[in-house]
Design a protein around this motif. Sequence first.
Motif, PDB file in Angstrom:
ATOM      1  N   PRO A   1      48.567  34.994  31.976  1.00  0.00           N
ATOM      2  CA  PRO A   1      48.715  34.192  33.191  1.00  0.00           C
ATOM      3  C   PRO A   1      49.989  34.554  33.945  1.00  0.00           C
ATOM      4  O   PRO A   1      51.042  34.767  33.345  1.00  0.00           O
ATOM      5  CB  PRO A   1      48.799  32.757  32.642  1.00  0.00           C
ATOM      6  CG  PRO A   1      48.093  32.812  31.333  1.00  0.00           C
ATOM      7  CD  PRO A   1      48.409  34.155  30.763  1.00  0.00           C
ATOM      8  N   GLY A   2      49.870  34.634  35.260  1.00  0.00           N
ATOM      9  CA  GLY A   2      51.033  34.892  36.098  1.00  0.00           C
ATOM     10  C   GLY A   2      51.263  36.332  36.469  1.00  0.00           C
ATOM     11  O   GLY A   2      52.108  36.631  37.312  1.00  0.00           O
ATOM     12  N   LEU A   3      50.501  37.259  35.871  1.00  0.00           N
ATOM     13  CA  LEU A   3      50.652  38.670  36.234  1.00  0.00           C
ATOM     14  C   LEU A   3      49.926  39.002  37.527  1.00  0.00           C
ATOM     15  O   LEU A   3      50.254  39.980  38.202  1.00  0.00           O
ATOM     16  CB  LEU A   3      50.140  39.576  35.114  1.00  0.00           C
ATOM     17  CG  LEU A   3      50.947  39.584  33.809  1.00  0.00           C
ATOM     18  CD1 LEU A   3      50.331  40.562  32.823  1.00  0.00           C
ATOM     19  CD2 LEU A   3      52.409  39.947  34.086  1.00  0.00           C
ATOM     20  N   ALA A   4      48.918  38.201  37.887  1.00  0.00           N
ATOM     21  CA  ALA A   4      48.131  38.479  39.092  1.00  0.00           C
ATOM     22  C   ALA A   4      47.794  37.182  39.809  1.00  0.00           C
ATOM     23  O   ALA A   4      47.569  36.142  39.180  1.00  0.00           O
ATOM     24  CB  ALA A   4      46.844  39.214  38.726  1.00  0.00           C
ATOM     25  N   TYR A   5      47.761  37.267  41.149  1.00  0.00           N
ATOM     26  CA  TYR A   5      47.414  36.116  41.987  1.00  0.00           C
ATOM     27  C   TYR A   5      46.177  36.393  42.840  1.00  0.00           C
ATOM     28  O   TYR A   5      45.792  35.563  43.659  1.00  0.00           O
ATOM     29  CB  TYR A   5      48.582  35.749  42.912  1.00  0.00           C
ATOM     30  CG  TYR A   5      49.728  35.068  42.197  1.00  0.00           C
ATOM     31  CD1 TYR A   5      49.810  33.682  42.125  1.00  0.00           C
ATOM     32  CD2 TYR A   5      50.733  35.810  41.587  1.00  0.00           C
ATOM     33  CE1 TYR A   5      50.853  33.049  41.477  1.00  0.00           C
ATOM     34  CE2 TYR A   5      51.787  35.199  40.935  1.00  0.00           C
ATOM     35  CZ  TYR A   5      51.843  33.813  40.891  1.00  0.00           C
ATOM     36  OH  TYR A   5      52.882  33.198  40.228  1.00  0.00           O
ATOM     37  N   ASP A   6      45.560  37.552  42.670  1.00  0.00           N
ATOM     38  CA  ASP A   6      44.385  37.879  43.469  1.00  0.00           C
ATOM     39  C   ASP A   6      43.506  38.854  42.688  1.00  0.00           C
ATOM     40  O   ASP A   6      43.956  39.514  41.743  1.00  0.00           O
ATOM     41  CB  ASP A   6      44.788  38.485  44.814  1.00  0.00           C
ATOM     42  CG  ASP A   6      45.681  39.710  44.667  1.00  0.00           C
ATOM     43  OD1 ASP A   6      45.165  40.776  44.265  1.00  0.00           O
ATOM     44  OD2 ASP A   6      46.892  39.609  44.934  1.00  0.00           O
ATOM     45  N   PHE A   7      42.234  38.919  43.097  1.00  0.00           N
ATOM     46  CA  PHE A   7      41.259  39.742  42.384  1.00  0.00           C
ATOM     47  C   PHE A   7      41.566  41.236  42.497  1.00  0.00           C
ATOM     48  O   PHE A   7      41.261  42.006  41.585  1.00  0.00           O
ATOM     49  CB  PHE A   7      39.847  39.460  42.895  1.00  0.00           C
ATOM     50  CG  PHE A   7      39.287  38.150  42.422  1.00  0.00           C
ATOM     51  CD1 PHE A   7      38.672  38.050  41.188  1.00  0.00           C
ATOM     52  CD2 PHE A   7      39.393  37.008  43.194  1.00  0.00           C
ATOM     53  CE1 PHE A   7      38.160  36.848  40.732  1.00  0.00           C
ATOM     54  CE2 PHE A   7      38.887  35.796  42.759  1.00  0.00           C
ATOM     55  CZ  PHE A   7      38.270  35.708  41.519  1.00  0.00           C
TER      56      PHE A   7
END
Length: 350
Positions: A110-116
Amino acid sequence: MRLKTKAIAARAACAMMAGTPFAAGAETNIKVMGWFGNQPQIDEVEIPFWKALPEKSGGDMKATFRTINEVGLKGFEAMRTLQSGAFDIVAMQLSYVGGDDPVLVGVDIPGLAYDFETVRKMVDAYAPVIDQRLQDRKVGKLMALWPFPPQILFCKEPIKTLSDLKGRKVRVTGAVISEMVKSWGATAVTLSGTEVYQALQRGLVECAATGSAYGNQYGWYEDSNQLYVLPVGGYALVAHVARYDFWNKLSAEQKTFLSGQMSEMNEAMWAMGQSTHDDGVSCNTGKEPCKSGKVGKMSILYPSDEDKAFFKKTVEEVAMPAWIKDCERVYPECKAKYNATIGEVVDLKM
């Protein structure tokens, strides 16, 4: 562990029809256990995919398909079920099977990416690491790896920032998010998705992480008042893995065919990610269009820059060190593999 694996195999075998053993020149009946049903990815993509296999293979292959909930197993039992030999291909959410092999979890911290888009780059970079790990352990062959919508928070009482979770009981789905939630002063509660509705009703949890569409499907909006759109639980990546012995008995032609077909299924799953997330958010908050869900009345909160910075700090100081320590216990190359793949994508080296 051996007794537990045998018990899982026995339970699974009772819940499905016996498949035809593989033999050269004979129709191959693939025994498949999918992820939890009653979700658009499974109902609209995976089930039709396996039903169409006999026609697409010219009669060479067919599939006996069950979802994990039809079989009566829990998410953390998926990999052990594959290893038991009860199924030939098994879908497993990585966060649920991190206890069996923490290497798999690295792509869905969690937290490494904010979008697909970022998630896809991470998956493309790290999938070879997962595949090699599965094959080296003689567990299986990675066939597909795709995301559900991001795991956001359904809360009974509204929050303004993540620090407001202090003292609350929060439903989580994996060890990494559990450590993050604890670092915020909250209590991490591990429950299956189907148990959360009653847990919210009874106050056993006060916030719960899941995808927007899944929470809507199971009525969480009825017992929650706020949707906090921050991917606190990652993107619930699901891997389809072919059992090692099954895969190696297939002919070269069958391997090429099945890999190609499952690659197409994988792309269809990716295409559904963003649209399913957007529709779930609209439905839970009573906005139009709500195409596939039920209309709720939840308020919505998007994270501030300050909360994103707070979340990132937790990732760097809590989530990543905890995962690397756990991972290197069984795979000394873990940090190096991460830095050379995902670390390059998200510009976060450890």
